[in-house]
Design a protein around this motif. Structure first.
Motif, short mmCIF file in Angstrom:
data_model
loop_
_atom_site.label_atom_id
_atom_site.label_comp_id
_atom_site.label_asym_id
_atom_site.label_seq_id
_atom_site.Cartn_x
_atom_site.Cartn_y
_atom_site.Cartn_z
N ILE A 1 0.84 -1.20 0.00
CA ILE A 1 0.00 0.00 0.00
C ILE A 1 0.87 1.25 0.00
O ILE A 1 0.59 2.22 -0.72
CB ILE A 1 -0.97 -0.02 1.19
CG1 ILE A 1 -2.03 -1.10 0.97
CG2 ILE A 1 -1.63 1.34 1.40
CD1 ILE A 1 -2.92 -1.36 2.17
N THR B 1 -4.19 12.03 -5.38
CA THR B 1 -4.08 10.72 -4.74
C THR B 1 -5.00 10.64 -3.52
O THR B 1 -5.70 9.64 -3.33
CB THR B 1 -2.62 10.45 -4.32
OG1 THR B 1 -1.81 10.48 -5.49
CG2 THR B 1 -2.49 9.11 -3.64
N ILE C 1 -8.55 10.20 -4.68
CA ILE C 1 -8.80 8.82 -5.10
C ILE C 1 -8.99 7.92 -3.88
O ILE C 1 -9.88 7.07 -3.85
CB ILE C 1 -7.65 8.31 -6.00
CG1 ILE C 1 -7.69 9.02 -7.35
CG2 ILE C 1 -7.73 6.80 -6.19
CD1 ILE C 1 -6.48 8.76 -8.22
N LEU C 2 -8.18 8.11 -2.84
CA LEU C 2 -8.31 7.31 -1.63
C LEU C 2 -9.65 7.55 -0.93
O LEU C 2 -10.29 6.61 -0.46
CB LEU C 2 -7.16 7.61 -0.67
CG LEU C 2 -5.79 7.11 -1.08
CD1 LEU C 2 -4.73 7.60 -0.11
CD2 LEU C 2 -5.78 5.59 -1.17
N CYS D 1 -12.47 8.60 -2.37
CA CYS D 1 -13.51 7.99 -3.21
C CYS D 1 -13.51 6.48 -3.07
O CYS D 1 -14.58 5.85 -3.01
CB CYS D 1 -13.32 8.39 -4.67
SG CYS D 1 -13.67 10.11 -5.01
N SER D 2 -12.33 5.88 -2.98
CA SER D 2 -12.24 4.44 -2.80
C SER D 2 -12.84 4.01 -1.47
O SER D 2 -13.54 3.00 -1.38
CB SER D 2 -10.79 3.98 -2.87
OG SER D 2 -10.25 4.25 -4.13
N TYR D 3 -12.56 4.77 -0.41
CA TYR D 3 -13.12 4.44 0.90
C TYR D 3 -14.64 4.57 0.90
O TYR D 3 -15.34 3.72 1.47
CB TYR D 3 -12.51 5.32 2.00
CG TYR D 3 -13.11 4.98 3.33
CD1 TYR D 3 -12.72 3.83 4.01
CD2 TYR D 3 -14.10 5.77 3.90
CE1 TYR D 3 -13.29 3.49 5.22
CE2 TYR D 3 -14.68 5.44 5.11
CZ TYR D 3 -14.27 4.30 5.77
OH TYR D 3 -14.85 3.96 6.96
N GLY E 1 -16.60 4.16 -1.65
CA GLY E 1 -17.09 3.00 -2.40
C GLY E 1 -17.03 1.74 -1.56
O GLY E 1 -17.96 0.92 -1.58
N TYR E 2 -15.96 1.56 -0.80
CA TYR E 2 -15.83 0.41 0.09
C TYR E 2 -16.92 0.44 1.15
O TYR E 2 -17.55 -0.59 1.44
CB TYR E 2 -14.45 0.41 0.75
CG TYR E 2 -14.35 -0.51 1.93
CD1 TYR E 2 -14.19 -1.88 1.75
CD2 TYR E 2 -14.43 -0.03 3.23
CE1 TYR E 2 -14.10 -2.74 2.83
CE2 TYR E 2 -14.36 -0.87 4.31
CZ TYR E 2 -14.20 -2.22 4.12
OH TYR E 2 -14.13 -3.06 5.19
N TYR E 3 -17.17 1.60 1.74
CA TYR E 3 -18.17 1.74 2.80
C TYR E 3 -19.56 1.39 2.27
O TYR E 3 -20.31 0.64 2.91
CB TYR E 3 -18.13 3.16 3.35
CG TYR E 3 -19.09 3.40 4.48
CD1 TYR E 3 -18.79 2.98 5.77
CD2 TYR E 3 -20.30 4.06 4.27
CE1 TYR E 3 -19.66 3.19 6.81
CE2 TYR E 3 -21.18 4.28 5.30
CZ TYR E 3 -20.85 3.85 6.58
OH TYR E 3 -21.73 4.07 7.61
N ARG F 1 -19.73 -2.36 1.56
CA ARG F 1 -19.85 -3.13 2.79
C ARG F 1 -21.28 -3.10 3.31
O ARG F 1 -21.81 -4.10 3.77
CB ARG F 1 -18.89 -2.59 3.85
CG ARG F 1 -18.82 -3.46 5.09
CD ARG F 1 -17.90 -2.89 6.11
NE ARG F 1 -18.54 -1.68 6.64
CZ ARG F 1 -17.94 -0.79 7.41
NH1 ARG F 1 -16.69 -0.92 7.71
NH2 ARG F 1 -18.59 0.26 7.85
#
Length: 79
Positions: free
Chosen positions: A27, A43, A46-47, A49-51, A53-55, A58
């Motif tokens: 990572i 960056t 992006i992190l 937005c990724s979190y 999306g993960y949330y 889930r």
């Protein structure tokens, strides 16, 4: 050829015994690469937005209600 096989076995064994360290290293390497290629703030965006999306993913996987999440997010100013 034998030397390459030994290194491969050693690397696989190391990663299996140190999953957290290996994942953290990967990572960190990806983060550094993204910062060098596209910049720090892109960056971080992006992190984030990724979190998000993960949330949301889930919540969907756990069959949780998303209307409360989006209701609080979108309509919290009008309550």
């Amino acid at each position: 050829m034998r030397g390459a096989m030994m290194w491969k076995e050693y690397l696989i064994n190391f990663v299996n015994q140190n999953r957290g360290k290996s994942l953290g290293c990967a990572i960190g390497l990806l983060f550094a690469l993204f910062v060098l290629l596209i910049g720090f703030f892109k960056t971080i965006f992006i992190l984030i937005c990724s979190y998000i999306g993960y949330y949301i993913g889930r919540k969907i996987d756990n069959n949780e209600d998303l209307s409360e999440f989006f209701g609080n997010l979108l309509f919290s100013k009008w309550k």
